[in-house]
Scaffold this motif. Structure first.
Motif, mmCIF file in Angstrom:
data_model
loop_
_atom_site.group_PDB
_atom_site.id
_atom_site.type_symbol
_atom_site.label_atom_id
_atom_site.label_comp_id
_atom_site.label_asym_id
_atom_site.label_seq_id
_atom_site.Cartn_x
_atom_site.Cartn_y
_atom_site.Cartn_z
ATOM 1 N N ILE A 33 0.839 -1.201 0.000
ATOM 2 C CA ILE A 33 0.000 0.000 0.000
ATOM 3 C C ILE A 33 0.872 1.249 0.000
ATOM 4 C CG2 ILE A 33 -1.641 1.343 1.382
ATOM 5 C CD1 ILE A 33 -2.774 -1.427 2.295
ATOM 6 N N ARG A 34 1.936 1.242 0.789
ATOM 7 C CA ARG A 34 2.859 2.393 0.813
ATOM 8 C C ARG A 34 3.545 2.574 -0.537
ATOM 9 N NH1 ARG A 34 -0.215 3.363 4.149
ATOM 10 N NH2 ARG A 34 0.059 3.042 6.342
ATOM 11 N N LEU A 35 3.870 1.468 -1.215
ATOM 12 C CA LEU A 35 4.448 1.547 -2.553
ATOM 13 C C LEU A 35 3.462 2.201 -3.520
ATOM 14 C CD1 LEU A 35 6.629 0.856 -4.659
ATOM 15 C CD2 LEU A 35 5.574 -1.412 -4.842
ATOM 16 N N VAL A 84 -4.459 -0.387 -14.817
ATOM 17 C CA VAL A 84 -4.601 0.104 -16.182
ATOM 18 C C VAL A 84 -3.773 1.375 -16.264
ATOM 19 C CG1 VAL A 84 -6.205 0.943 -17.933
ATOM 20 C CG2 VAL A 84 -6.916 -0.861 -16.355
ATOM 21 N N HIS A 85 -2.888 1.447 -17.234
ATOM 22 C CA HIS A 85 -1.981 2.589 -17.370
ATOM 23 C C HIS A 85 -2.614 3.685 -18.222
ATOM 24 C CE1 HIS A 85 1.390 0.554 -15.443
ATOM 25 N NE2 HIS A 85 0.972 -0.520 -16.073
ATOM 26 N N GLY A 86 -3.605 4.390 -17.676
ATOM 27 C CA GLY A 86 -4.257 5.504 -18.370
ATOM 28 C C GLY A 86 -5.487 5.075 -19.151
ATOM 29 N N ASN A 87 -6.304 6.049 -19.521
ATOM 30 C CA ASN A 87 -7.560 5.760 -20.208
ATOM 31 C C ASN A 87 -7.366 5.161 -21.600
ATOM 32 O OD1 ASN A 87 -9.063 6.627 -18.089
ATOM 33 N ND2 ASN A 87 -9.468 8.647 -18.909
ATOM 34 N N ALA A 89 -5.044 2.960 -22.513
ATOM 35 C CA ALA A 89 -4.229 1.742 -22.457
ATOM 36 C C ALA A 89 -4.905 0.635 -23.261
ATOM 37 C CB ALA A 89 -4.049 1.298 -21.014
ATOM 38 N N ARG A 90 -4.118 -0.265 -23.780
ATOM 39 C CA ARG A 90 -4.670 -1.366 -24.588
ATOM 40 C C ARG A 90 -5.341 -2.421 -23.731
ATOM 41 N NH1 ARG A 90 -0.741 -2.235 -29.682
ATOM 42 N NH2 ARG A 90 -0.531 -0.035 -30.151
ATOM 43 N N GLY A 91 -4.950 -2.528 -22.489
ATOM 44 C CA GLY A 91 -5.546 -3.520 -21.608
ATOM 45 C C GLY A 91 -4.997 -3.379 -20.201
ATOM 46 N N ALA A 92 -5.584 -4.128 -19.305
ATOM 47 C CA ALA A 92 -5.161 -4.085 -17.912
ATOM 48 C C ALA A 92 -3.978 -5.020 -17.697
ATOM 49 C CB ALA A 92 -6.310 -4.496 -17.010
ATOM 50 N N CYS A 93 -3.082 -4.620 -16.810
ATOM 51 C CA CYS A 93 -1.976 -5.477 -16.372
ATOM 52 C C CYS A 93 -2.434 -6.166 -15.098
ATOM 53 C CB CYS A 93 -0.724 -4.647 -16.111
ATOM 54 S SG CYS A 93 -0.102 -3.811 -17.564
ATOM 55 N N ARG A 94 -2.333 -7.470 -15.062
ATOM 56 C CA ARG A 94 -2.811 -8.236 -13.910
ATOM 57 C C ARG A 94 -1.643 -8.977 -13.274
ATOM 58 N NH1 ARG A 94 -6.764 -8.516 -17.786
ATOM 59 N NH2 ARG A 94 -8.817 -7.835 -17.100
ATOM 60 N N ALA A 95 -1.742 -9.135 -11.956
ATOM 61 C CA ALA A 95 -0.733 -9.882 -11.216
ATOM 62 C C ALA A 95 -1.435 -10.690 -10.142
ATOM 63 C CB ALA A 95 0.284 -8.936 -10.595
ATOM 64 N N LYS A 96 -0.925 -11.878 -9.881
ATOM 65 C CA LYS A 96 -1.509 -12.747 -8.859
ATOM 66 C C LYS A 96 -0.407 -13.143 -7.894
ATOM 67 C CE LYS A 96 -4.530 -16.707 -8.389
ATOM 68 N NZ LYS A 96 -5.266 -17.751 -9.089
ATOM 69 N N GLY A 97 -0.623 -12.878 -6.611
ATOM 70 C CA GLY A 97 0.375 -13.185 -5.594
ATOM 71 C C GLY A 97 1.121 -11.930 -5.166
ATOM 72 N N THR A 98 1.650 -11.980 -3.971
ATOM 73 C CA THR A 98 2.260 -10.777 -3.396
ATOM 74 C C THR A 98 3.481 -10.294 -4.160
ATOM 75 O OG1 THR A 98 3.466 -12.202 -1.855
ATOM 76 C CG2 THR A 98 1.430 -11.227 -1.060
ATOM 77 N N ASN A 99 4.386 -11.187 -4.547
ATOM 78 C CA ASN A 99 5.592 -10.758 -5.257
ATOM 79 C C ASN A 99 5.260 -10.190 -6.629
ATOM 80 O OD1 ASN A 99 7.239 -11.451 -3.133
ATOM 81 N ND2 ASN A 99 7.584 -13.519 -3.896
ATOM 82 N N ALA A 103 5.909 -6.344 -8.011
ATOM 83 C CA ALA A 103 6.605 -6.089 -9.280
ATOM 84 C C ALA A 103 5.741 -5.244 -10.217
ATOM 85 C CB ALA A 103 6.974 -7.407 -9.948
ATOM 86 N N LEU A 104 4.442 -5.511 -10.257
ATOM 87 C CA LEU A 104 3.529 -4.727 -11.088
ATOM 88 C C LEU A 104 3.502 -3.271 -10.648
ATOM 89 C CD1 LEU A 104 1.310 -4.405 -13.247
ATOM 90 C CD2 LEU A 104 -0.331 -5.177 -11.517
ATOM 91 N N LEU A 105 3.395 -3.035 -9.343
ATOM 92 C CA LEU A 105 3.368 -1.654 -8.837
ATOM 93 C C LEU A 105 4.706 -0.957 -9.049
ATOM 94 C CD1 LEU A 105 1.262 -1.978 -5.575
ATOM 95 C CD2 LEU A 105 0.551 -1.130 -7.810
ATOM 96 N N ASN A 106 5.803 -1.696 -8.997
ATOM 97 C CA ASN A 106 7.109 -1.094 -9.281
ATOM 98 C C ASN A 106 7.223 -0.642 -10.730
ATOM 99 O OD1 ASN A 106 8.671 -0.916 -6.908
ATOM 100 N ND2 ASN A 106 8.955 -3.130 -6.918
ATOM 101 N N SER A 107 6.481 -1.268 -11.638
ATOM 102 C CA SER A 107 6.543 -0.896 -13.053
ATOM 103 C C SER A 107 5.718 0.347 -13.377
ATOM 104 C CB SER A 107 6.073 -2.068 -13.921
ATOM 105 O OG SER A 107 4.679 -2.248 -13.797
ATOM 106 N N VAL A 108 4.863 0.771 -12.454
ATOM 107 C CA VAL A 108 4.033 1.961 -12.683
ATOM 108 C C VAL A 108 4.889 3.205 -12.489
ATOM 109 C CG1 VAL A 108 2.061 3.289 -11.802
ATOM 110 C CG2 VAL A 108 1.928 0.807 -11.945
ATOM 111 N N THR A 109 4.815 4.128 -13.438
ATOM 112 C CA THR A 109 5.508 5.408 -13.283
ATOM 113 C C THR A 109 4.515 6.447 -12.799
ATOM 114 O OG1 THR A 109 5.127 5.930 -15.606
ATOM 115 C CG2 THR A 109 7.245 4.935 -15.050
#
Length: 125
Positions: A33-35, A84-87, A89-99, A103-109
């Protein structure tokens, strides 16, 4: 003596929407959440659904990222996320599991978009 006390921070209108109460969630979930907060995604509690709770993510402006993080209602562990990276975006990025969610949140700018932005390219990554 008739003294009026100021409300505690959690009693100020709108204060509950700005921070997430970490009661009942794991320390690792708090870190995620802090990330999300550092990435400018402004996490807030969403409506619970079944055995899960949802944290809604929404950055500023139409080109900013948005989505949700789903956590277990009783375990407090991160189960999955969708960003989803902006309105446009071609599609949503999904991740399953804590790690994978971390990693998904680290890729968000962090978005530089402002509310009411009409620029087709200036705010995109």
């Amino acid at each position: 003596m008739n003294a009026t006390l100021a409300p505690a921070p959690d009693q100020i209108p709108g204060a509950a929407e700005k921070t997430i109460d970490p009661t009942g969630i794991t320390a690792y979930t708090v870190g995620i959440i802090r990330l999300a907060e550092t990435k400018g995604l402004r996490p807030t509690w969403g409506q619970p659904h079944g055995n899960t709770r949802r944290i809604v993510l929404n950055s500023v402006g139409p080109h900013g990222a948005f989505g949700s993080i789903t956590i277990g209602r009783t375990s407090g562990k991160v189960l999955r996320a969708e960003v989803v990276h902006g309105n446009h975006a071609r599609g949503a990025c999904r991740a399953k599991g804590t790690n994978a969610v971390r990693a998904l949140l680290n890729s968000v700018t962090r978005s530089t978009c402002q509310p009411g932005c009409t620029s087709p390219d200036a705010c995109r990554r």
